[in-house]
Design a protein around this motif. Structure first.
Motif, PDB file in Angstrom:
ATOM      1  N   LEU A   1       0.666  -1.103   0.138  1.00  0.00           N
ATOM      2  CA  LEU A   1       0.050   0.030   0.068  1.00  0.00           C
ATOM      3  C   LEU A   1       0.942   1.187   0.018  1.00  0.00           C
ATOM      4  O   LEU A   1       0.661   2.126  -0.892  1.00  0.00           O
TER       5      LEU A   1
ATOM      6  N   ALA B   1       2.317   1.698  -3.336  1.00  0.00           N
ATOM      7  CA  ALA B   1       1.357   2.101  -4.395  1.00  0.00           C
ATOM      8  C   ALA B   1       1.200   3.685  -4.176  1.00  0.00           C
ATOM      9  O   ALA B   1       1.116   4.425  -4.933  1.00  0.00           O
ATOM     10  N   HIS B   2       1.172   4.189  -2.831  1.00  0.00           N
ATOM     11  CA  HIS B   2       0.858   5.581  -2.559  1.00  0.00           C
ATOM     12  C   HIS B   2       2.048   6.359  -2.986  1.00  0.00           C
ATOM     13  O   HIS B   2       1.965   7.437  -3.767  1.00  0.00           O
TER      14      HIS B   2
ATOM     15  N   GLN C   1       4.314   5.529  -5.205  1.00  0.00           N
ATOM     16  CA  GLN C   1       4.422   5.588  -6.819  1.00  0.00           C
ATOM     17  C   GLN C   1       3.223   6.554  -7.341  1.00  0.00           C
ATOM     18  O   GLN C   1       3.523   7.395  -8.403  1.00  0.00           O
ATOM     19  N   ARG C   2       2.147   6.663  -6.814  1.00  0.00           N
ATOM     20  CA  ARG C   2       1.014   7.723  -7.248  1.00  0.00           C
ATOM     21  C   ARG C   2       1.520   9.136  -6.892  1.00  0.00           C
ATOM     22  O   ARG C   2       1.481   9.855  -7.785  1.00  0.00           O
TER      23      ARG C   2
END
Lengths: 491, 354
Positions: B324, B327-328, B330-331
């Protein structure tokens, strides 16, 4: 005189009933077999004659013709030897016809008159509808598995003749083999470190997601894969019977309890030929490795070293759960529903490492990665890098969770999948994903972002949602798929 | 025999089998091309070689004649015959060579791209070898900003694209600047041609920047050639544990000037002041600061590439919370992935996406 004796022959993993007709008449003495026998079956002639004489019977000096009906089916193997011998006995009046009424015979004859086991007893017996089936004594336990017939076992032609004449009782079935505990699958508790790979194994087992492990040699890919069957639920009755038929037809030894309940694990070497993987072959249609792995795990170690044609041949069975092998002499469908675990090195030198690190040239790496075709890679829901574990973890790190604990979670997750009407989440149909794997708002936002930057394709999206569904099921998170499940599935 | 220009004889001589650069140079220094041809291959017809050049749009420039680049004319080992596509007057610009390994890291690729773009924007023509990795990234950068023209020096014949993956890059460099080499049309990219090509790169460049090189890399040839010609040599510093920066760090240890950005190169070229550093790029980071697990994870990755498995092992986070966090990150633009590898993004840095 004429006699007709029921028997059966093996076609793939199914038995095909065969009527053995024996005709004896005056004429030039001789013995011929007609009705599409293969080489092993044609050689029955010599085996039957020798066994007959060894059993102290007088070989008739008459014209004897054996026909194997229906003549359109090719008969393979030596399984009809016993039926031919019994037919001759009846036709030359050594036995009364009433004695063999309602009996079918299966077994190979030795030159000394002994009755030997034949592969595929389970499907062979299953194909017969007679009240009594006579099989080699060592096969009795397998034959009983079908549970529709009275099963008699004999060790020699002499024994058989005496029992049929009523001179001696039928021999007792062999004692049940003392059950050696099957070697248990290696335990997950022995695995140190590898936190990500452990999770991947759990998800793969729970959701039936095919798994690709990528890592340098010695990092533990094979060791991890061997622990996957232990996480899977034991075979259900239908699957167990199928697995038993397949093993029986392949001529492999069956477990002490006869029924194969242990989850199969097959790891063919990368030199495997197409036929050995898919099934087929010159002598009869043998099931291939993918069928032997039915209901269990097929591991392809050094996957990039397998011939491309063999790998691509896996695609259709992966989709259908079965493989149709077509040959000029017939078409056979083998069941082949298995969990595929691939293991491969990241590059030709095996070391991988960050970009710019390893000594393989860009072109060599590209060539290496091209060995696995895109459509095949698409079948893998999970792709996990496996690194060499930390020294600290190897020596005295805490032991991991045991197989039993993880398997319990897997079983619960599988139950949830069953409630949705599929065997496992990997089979969830794409159109019903919105209904069966609804996304939490944060999860939608995250997916929206990844799709927008082009890091995920439409096909990949379904894969991610199925894996996320499994992750949520494992966590017992309820109906909604949360952001963290999507994030983990994106790896 | 038709009347052929003198250059045609030179081109034909260069195309003879077993004619190396040194032998050709000796021959053409001693004799005019027609005479040299008569000595070397009296029976053969030079027209075919010439026809190939004109058909492929390749110009031929001969040492000592009009149009031959002065930078090369003064060189100790000049190519006697030069084959070119594009505009040779590009060589009037100040030049800097950007070279490095084919097996580069993402860091090297990004830095090469950025240097190429910034130098071209500052009016410095980027000279490079059009190889995979650093060379290609530098030219992509130069083409991207597109002020000064790119100069591509190749080791094979100008009609033999090598590596083939750079077909489009070759064309774009020839269109926007110039593509040149001493190998005759049709010459295969034989290994010996590349060190020879590297000496031309060094001769054409006012300074040589090595972005990334392995301990025993081909960039060494370019650096040696540049040293012989007294060209300033710069190297981009890299992590001491990265094998693709071993060569450049060694150069720095031996006294090469560090090249942190285009400004350092401009100083070496005595063009200081021509570029004003854009403060918005380096000093203003608009990315939301990571907190909690994401902060732990960013600390753990540092400036080396790592796989997810590494990060889980290093941070002790559960695989799910680590995913998680990744993912954050990367975002929000803190991390980028290449295959199985994750890397921290340089603040404000442009990335050379392929």
């Amino acid at each position: 005189m004429i006699a007709t004796i029921p028997s059966s022959t093996l076609l793939g993993i199914d038995g095909e009933p065969v009527a053995v007709e024996v005709h004896v008449s005056t004429g030039l003495p001789g013995f011929t077999i007609v009705g599409l026998p293969d080489a092993a079956c044609r050689e029955s002639r010599d085996r039957v004659r020798a066994a007959w004489i060894s059993s102290g019977l007088k070989w008739p000096q008459q014209r004897m013709t054996v026909n194997l009906a229906p003549s359109s089916v090719r008969k393979g193997g030596a399984g009809v030897d016993l039926a031919i011998a019994v037919g001759l006995l009846v036709a030359v009046d050594e036995l009364p016809a009433e004695a063999v009424a309602g009996c079918a015979f299966l077994g190979e004859l030795g030159l000394d008159g002994s009755v030997r086991r034949v592969p595929g007893i389970v499907p062979l017996v299953d194909a017969l509808n007679e009240a009594v089936v006579v099989v080699p004594r060592s096969c009795v336990r397998e034959a009983v598995l079908v549970a529709r017939h009275g099963v008699r076992g004999v060790d020699s032609l002499t024994e058989l003749v005496q029992a049929l004449r009523g001179d001696a009782p039928w021999p007792d079935p062999p004692p049940e083999r003392t059950t050696r505990r099957p070697r248990p699958h290696p335990d997950l508790a022995d695995v140190r470190g590898h936190h990500l790979a452990r999770l991947a194994l759990e998800v793969s087992a729970a959701g039936g997601h095919h798994l690709l492990l990528v890592g340098p040699p010695g990092s533990g890919k094979t060791m991890l894969a061997r622990r996957l069957p232990g996480l899977l639920p034991p075979l259900e009755r239908d699957d167990a019977v199928q697995a038993t038929r397949i093993r029986s037809a392949a001529g492999l030894p069956l477990p002490p309890g006869v029924l194969v309940t242990e989850v199969p694990f097959r790891a063919p070497h990368h030199g495997a030929s197409m036929v050995s993987m898919i099934g087929g072959g010159t002598y009869g249609m043998r099931p291939g490795e993918i069928s032997l792995a039915h209901g269990g795990v097929l591991m392809l170690d050094e996957m990039a070293e397998f011939p491309a044609s063999v790998l691509d041949a896996l695609r259709q069975p992966l989709e259908d759960g079965a493989v149709r092998v077509c040959r000029a002499r017939g078409t056979v469908t083998f069941p082949a529903r298995f969990l595929l675990v691939g293991a491969t090195n990241p590059c030709p030198c095996g070391e991988g490492g960050p970009p710019g690190w390893c000594r393989c040239s860009e072109a060599a790496r590209a060539r290496y990665s091209r060995r696995l075709s895109g459509p095949l890679l698409d079948r893998f829901d999970l792709r996990v890098p496996v690194a060499r574990p930390d020294v600290g973890d190897l020596l005295g790190g805490p032991p991991g969770e045991s197989t039993a604990d993880v398997a319990a979670r897997v079983a619960l997750a599988r139950e949830r999948a069953h409630a949705r009407g599929v065997a496992c989440n990997a089979n969830l149909p794409a159109p019903s994903l919105d209904e069966l794997a609804p996304l939490a708002p944060a999860a939608t936002l995250l997916l929206d972002h990844v799709l927008r930057v082009g890091a995920l394709s439409a096909r990949g999206l379904h894969r991610v949602r199925r894996v996320a569904r499994t992750l949520a099921d494992l966590a017992g998170a309820g109906d909604l798929v949360d952001e963290e499940h999507i994030a983990t599935a994106l790896l | 025999m038709r009347d052929l220009p003198s250059d045609a004889y030179a081109a034909a001589l260069a195309s003879l089998p077993a004619m190396g650069p040194r032998r050709l140079l000796r021959l053409l220094r001693a004799h005019p091309p027609e005479e040299a041809w008569a000595r070397e291959a009296p029976a053969a017809d030079p027209e075919r070689a010439w026809q190939v050049c004109t058909d492929a749009g390749i110009q031929v420039v001969v040492l000592g004649r009009d149009g031959y680049p002065p930078r090369l004319a003064d060189d100790p080992e000049p190519p006697a015959v030069l084959f070119t596509r594009g505009r040779l007057d590009c060589l009037h610009w100040p030049t800097a060579a950007i070279v490095g390994t084919r097996r580069c890291s993402r860091y090297g690729r990004d830095v090469a791209h950025e240097l190429g773009a910034d130098l071209a924007a500052a009016g410095v023509a980027v000279v490079s070898g059009l190889a995979l990795g650093i060379d290609g990234a530098a030219h992509e950068g130069a083409l991207h900003s597109g002020s000064a023209p790119p100069v591509g020096v190749v080791g094979s014949g100008l009609d033999v694209v090598y590596p083939r993956r750079h077909r489009s890059l070759w064309q774009r460099v020839a269109d926007a600047g110039v593509l040149l080499g001493e190998a005759p049309p049709g010459a295969a990219p034989e290994p010996w041609r590349f060190p020879a090509r590297n000496r031309i790169i060094a001769a054409l460049a006012d300074a040589v920047v090595v972005v990334e090189s392995h301990a025993a890399g081909g960039s060494r040839h370019t650096v040696d050639a540049a040293e012989q010609r007294d060209r300033p040599i710069l190297a981009v510093p890299g992590p001491v544990r990265s094998s693709s920066s071993a060569g450049t760090n060694e150069l720095l240890a031996q006294g090469a000037a560090p090249a942190r950005d285009a400004g350092d190169v401009l100083v070496a070229l005595s063009l200081v002041g021509a570029i004003v550093r854009d403060p918005s790029r380096r000093d203003l980071d608009r990315r939301p600061s990571p907190t909690g697990a994401a902060a732990t994870l960013l600390d753990a990755i540092g400036w080396q590439p790592a796989t997810m498995a590494d990060l889980v092992a290093r941070t002790g986070l559960s695989p799910m919370s680590a995913s998680l966090a990744v993912a954050h990150l990367q975002r929000d633009g803190w991390l980028t992935s290449r295959g199985d590898w994750l890397e921290q993004v340089v603040p404000g840095g442009r990335s050379a996406e392929r």
